[in-house]
Design an enzyme around this catalytic site. Structure first.
Site, PDB file in Angstrom:
ATOM      1  N   ARG A 170       0.817  -1.232   0.000  1.00 38.46           N
ATOM      2  CA  ARG A 170       0.000   0.000   0.000  1.00 38.46           C
ATOM      3  C   ARG A 170       0.849   1.279   0.000  1.00 38.46           C
ATOM      4  NH1 ARG A 170      -2.425  -3.483  -1.024  1.00 38.46           N
ATOM      5  NH2 ARG A 170      -4.365  -4.315  -0.217  1.00 38.46           N
ATOM      6  N   SER A 176     -10.546   0.720   3.701  1.00 37.04           N
ATOM      7  CA  SER A 176      -9.869   0.505   4.987  1.00 37.04           C
ATOM      8  C   SER A 176      -9.388   1.844   5.530  1.00 37.04           C
ATOM      9  CB  SER A 176      -8.667  -0.420   4.797  1.00 37.04           C
ATOM     10  OG  SER A 176      -9.130  -1.677   4.357  1.00 37.04           O
ATOM     11  N   GLU A 200      -4.846   5.003   6.404  1.00 40.58           N
ATOM     12  CA  GLU A 200      -4.630   4.736   4.975  1.00 40.58           C
ATOM     13  C   GLU A 200      -5.370   5.823   4.179  1.00 40.58           C
ATOM     14  OE1 GLU A 200      -5.004   0.682   3.641  1.00 40.58           O
ATOM     15  OE2 GLU A 200      -5.543   1.333   1.621  1.00 40.58           O
TER      16      GLU A 200
HETATM   17  C1  LIG Z   1     -15.819   0.275  -0.806  1.00 42.76           C
HETATM   18  C2  LIG Z   1     -14.338   0.433  -0.988  1.00 42.76           C
HETATM   19  C3  LIG Z   1     -13.552  -0.691  -1.197  1.00 42.76           C
HETATM   20  C4  LIG Z   1     -12.157  -0.561  -1.353  1.00 42.76           C
HETATM   21  N1  LIG Z   1     -11.420  -1.688  -1.547  1.00 42.76           N
HETATM   22  C5  LIG Z   1     -10.082  -1.563  -1.710  1.00 42.76           C
HETATM   23  C6  LIG Z   1      -9.284  -2.727  -1.918  1.00 42.76           C
HETATM   24  O1  LIG Z   1      -9.775  -3.849  -1.986  1.00 42.76           O
HETATM   25  N2  LIG Z   1      -7.932  -2.558  -2.053  1.00 42.76           N
HETATM   26  C7  LIG Z   1      -7.348  -1.316  -2.002  1.00 42.76           C
HETATM   27  O2  LIG Z   1      -6.102  -1.221  -2.144  1.00 42.76           O
HETATM   28  N3  LIG Z   1      -8.088  -0.196  -1.815  1.00 42.76           N
HETATM   29  C8  LIG Z   1      -9.422  -0.290  -1.661  1.00 42.76           C
HETATM   30  N4  LIG Z   1     -10.170   0.838  -1.462  1.00 42.76           N
HETATM   31  C9  LIG Z   1      -9.515   2.159  -1.379  1.00 42.76           C
HETATM   32  C10 LIG Z   1      -9.481   2.946  -2.708  1.00 42.76           C
HETATM   33  O3  LIG Z   1     -10.449   2.473  -3.592  1.00 42.76           O
HETATM   34  C11 LIG Z   1      -8.112   2.868  -3.372  1.00 42.76           C
HETATM   35  O4  LIG Z   1      -7.142   3.413  -2.513  1.00 42.76           O
HETATM   36  C12 LIG Z   1      -8.087   3.621  -4.721  1.00 42.76           C
HETATM   37  O5  LIG Z   1      -6.982   3.156  -5.453  1.00 42.76           O
HETATM   38  C13 LIG Z   1      -8.001   5.139  -4.590  1.00 42.76           C
HETATM   39  O6  LIG Z   1      -8.118   5.721  -5.897  1.00 42.76           O
HETATM   40  P1  LIG Z   1      -8.865   7.125  -6.085  1.00 42.76           P
HETATM   41  O7  LIG Z   1      -8.727   7.541  -7.493  1.00 42.76           O
HETATM   42  O8  LIG Z   1     -10.250   7.051  -5.560  1.00 42.76           O
HETATM   43  O9  LIG Z   1      -7.957   8.059  -5.151  1.00 42.76           O
HETATM   44  P2  LIG Z   1      -8.448   9.402  -4.409  1.00 42.76           P
HETATM   45  O10 LIG Z   1      -9.283   9.036  -3.219  1.00 42.76           O
HETATM   46  O11 LIG Z   1      -9.029  10.352  -5.368  1.00 42.76           O
HETATM   47  O12 LIG Z   1      -7.034   9.964  -3.901  1.00 42.76           O
HETATM   48  C14 LIG Z   1      -6.284   9.213  -2.969  1.00 42.76           C
HETATM   49  C15 LIG Z   1      -4.846   9.753  -2.971  1.00 42.76           C
HETATM   50  O13 LIG Z   1      -4.262   9.466  -4.235  1.00 42.76           O
HETATM   51  C16 LIG Z   1      -3.703  10.649  -4.783  1.00 42.76           C
HETATM   52  N5  LIG Z   1      -3.880  10.617  -6.237  1.00 42.76           N
HETATM   53  C17 LIG Z   1      -5.022  10.347  -6.948  1.00 42.76           C
HETATM   54  N6  LIG Z   1      -4.772  10.420  -8.267  1.00 42.76           N
HETATM   55  C18 LIG Z   1      -3.466  10.730  -8.395  1.00 42.76           C
HETATM   56  C19 LIG Z   1      -2.599  10.953  -9.511  1.00 42.76           C
HETATM   57  N7  LIG Z   1      -3.046  10.877 -10.762  1.00 42.76           N
HETATM   58  N8  LIG Z   1      -1.283  11.254  -9.266  1.00 42.76           N
HETATM   59  C20 LIG Z   1      -0.825  11.348  -8.001  1.00 42.76           C
HETATM   60  N9  LIG Z   1      -1.590  11.154  -6.901  1.00 42.76           N
HETATM   61  C21 LIG Z   1      -2.895  10.849  -7.103  1.00 42.76           C
HETATM   62  C22 LIG Z   1      -4.475  11.794  -4.139  1.00 42.76           C
HETATM   63  O14 LIG Z   1      -3.665  12.973  -4.062  1.00 42.76           O
HETATM   64  C23 LIG Z   1      -4.745  11.251  -2.754  1.00 42.76           C
HETATM   65  O15 LIG Z   1      -3.640  11.540  -1.917  1.00 42.76           O
HETATM   66  C24 LIG Z   1     -11.563   0.736  -1.304  1.00 42.76           C
HETATM   67  C25 LIG Z   1     -12.368   1.875  -1.125  1.00 42.76           C
HETATM   68  C26 LIG Z   1     -13.749   1.728  -0.972  1.00 42.76           C
HETATM   69  C27 LIG Z   1     -14.572   2.959  -0.793  1.00 42.76           C
END
Ligand SMILES: Cc1cc2nc3c(=O)[nH]c(=O)nc-3n(C[C@H](O)[C@H](O)[C@H](O)COP(=O)(O)OP(=O)(O)OC[C@H]3O[C@@H](n4cnc5c(N)ncnc54)[C@H](O)[C@@H]3O)c2cc1C
Length: 308
Positions: free
Chosen positions: A161, A212, A302
């Site tokens: 992670r 998480s 996280e």
């Molecule tokens: C119901 C649910 C289930 C989930 N299950 C999992 C799972 O099984 N495994 C897991 O690992 N995670 C899980 N997650 C967490 C989440 O989905 C992941 O961490 C996901 O990859 C975040 O992507 P995002 O685009 O939504 O990021 P955001 O929430 O938009 O941003 C998160 C961080 O990433 C940074 N970021 C986003 N885009 C960029 C970019 N292009 N360049 C640089 N930094 C960037 C942002 O600055 C921020 O700090 C879950 C979440 C939910 C709500």
């Protein structure tokens, strides 16, 4: 043409459905949009925050007194065996596109919400597969120097992670090229279907949370043994699930206001109705204190906190 808006509510852009308003809000569809936005940031001397899918972020109830930049660089190109994807593309769209083209390797990641860029940055993973298993190289933009660069898999510094990008937020991920293998289309689709079914039985889908809340921490041998004795499972890489620590401290289903520590497991903080960021932070503080007092373990979020 950039559309920089003022006083935009952030909650609808997050899976937590929480957050105040951004002083400025803009979507960046391309690298040149990002460059233009950064010129605006400099001119107005603004703080900025970057996000994409909003599935791993908690915005403060006071919102963000600066500019919130949503990365929406949305593209998928398959050239020969190379699949290149814009950072704002939904991870699920990437996996479905891979399946359509009989490309295998990412099926276990099916159902993780959010964007490709967010997933690369956090080395998102599930069921034994992580983004690092399929990423070949990442195209980045350094907001401090204005330079672009290409990072190969090793240079991305992927660990559990975490990645180089998480530790160096001045790098914005613009696009990623993937290393999928050629497989059987039907088998790939079936695997994805089965993963969704598994996730549904765990009820981790379609809830108002940010996944998480705490990272699974590295703990000493005594705590690892307690976990192994209690659950009959082996701890991995000296880590135990944050959810187990929380449940052992009676945090499971603890509720502050409209925020509850799980319905299925304690490490998903859930917005049950009109929950606020303040309530999330209060629940987090209670959870951290109890785990620290009972196990001597310091939990770390996280979920990314913005505007606090
Ligand atoms: C119901 C649910 C289930 C989930 N299950 C999992 C799972 O099984 N495994 C897991 O690992 N995670 C899980 N997650 C967490 C989440 O989905 C992941 O961490 C996901 O990859 C975040 O992507 P995002 O685009 O939504 O990021 P955001 O929430 O938009 O941003 C998160 C961080 O990433 C940074 N970021 C986003 N885009 C960029 C970019 N292009 N360049 C640089 N930094 C960037 C942002 O600055 C921020 O700090 C879950 C979440 C939910 C709500």
């Amino acid at each position: 043409m950039l559309n920089i808006q003022e006083n935009v509510s952030l909650k609808e852009y997050t899976t937590f459905d929480i957050g105040g308003t951004a002083r400025y809000f803009v979507e960046a569809h391309s690298l040149s949009d990002i460059e233009e936005i950064l010129a605006f940031v400099k001119e107005k001397d603004l703080k900025f925050f970057i996000f994409a899918g909003g599935s791993n972020v908690l915005f403060s109830d006071d919102g963000f007194n600066g500019i919130v930049i949503r990365i929406t660089v949305n593209s998928m190109v398959l050239h020969g065996g190379d699949l290149m994807c814009g950072a704002g593309t939904d991870l699920m769209d990437l996996l479905m596109f891979a399946a359509e083209n009989s490309l295998t390797g990412g099926e276990n990641l099916t159902g993780i919400p959010g964007s490709v860029g967010g997933a690369v940055r956090g080395n998102a993973g599930a069921f034994g597969t992580e983004m690092c298993d399929i990423v070949r190289e990442v195209h980045v933009f350094n907001i401090e120097t204005g330079e672009t660069a290409i990072f190969d898999n090793e240079k991305c510094g992927f660990v559990y992670r975490n990645s180089f990008f998480k530790k160096n937020p001045q790098y914005i991920i613009i696009s990623t090229t993937f290393d999928f293998a050629l497989g059987d289309k039907k088998e790939v689709e079936m695997k994805m279907y089965n993963i969704i079914a598994k996730r549904n039985t765990k009820q981790v889908q379609n809830i108002r949370s940010a996944g998480s809340f705490f990272v699974n921490p590295i703990v000493d041998e005594d705590v690892q043994k307690m976990f192994e004795k209690d659950t009959g499972k082996k701890s991995r890489d000296n880590r135990v699930p944050a959810g187990w620590l929380l449940e052992s401290c009676d945090i499971f289903k603890k509720r502050i206001g409209d925020i509850q520590a799980g319905v299925e497991h304690a490490n998903y903080f859930i917005n049950m109705d009109e929950g606020t960021a303040e309530q999330v932070m209060q629940l987090s503080a209670v959870a951290k204190t109890r785990v620290r007092d009972e196990f001597g373990v310091q939990l770390k979020e996280e979920v990314v906190l913005a505007g606090f």
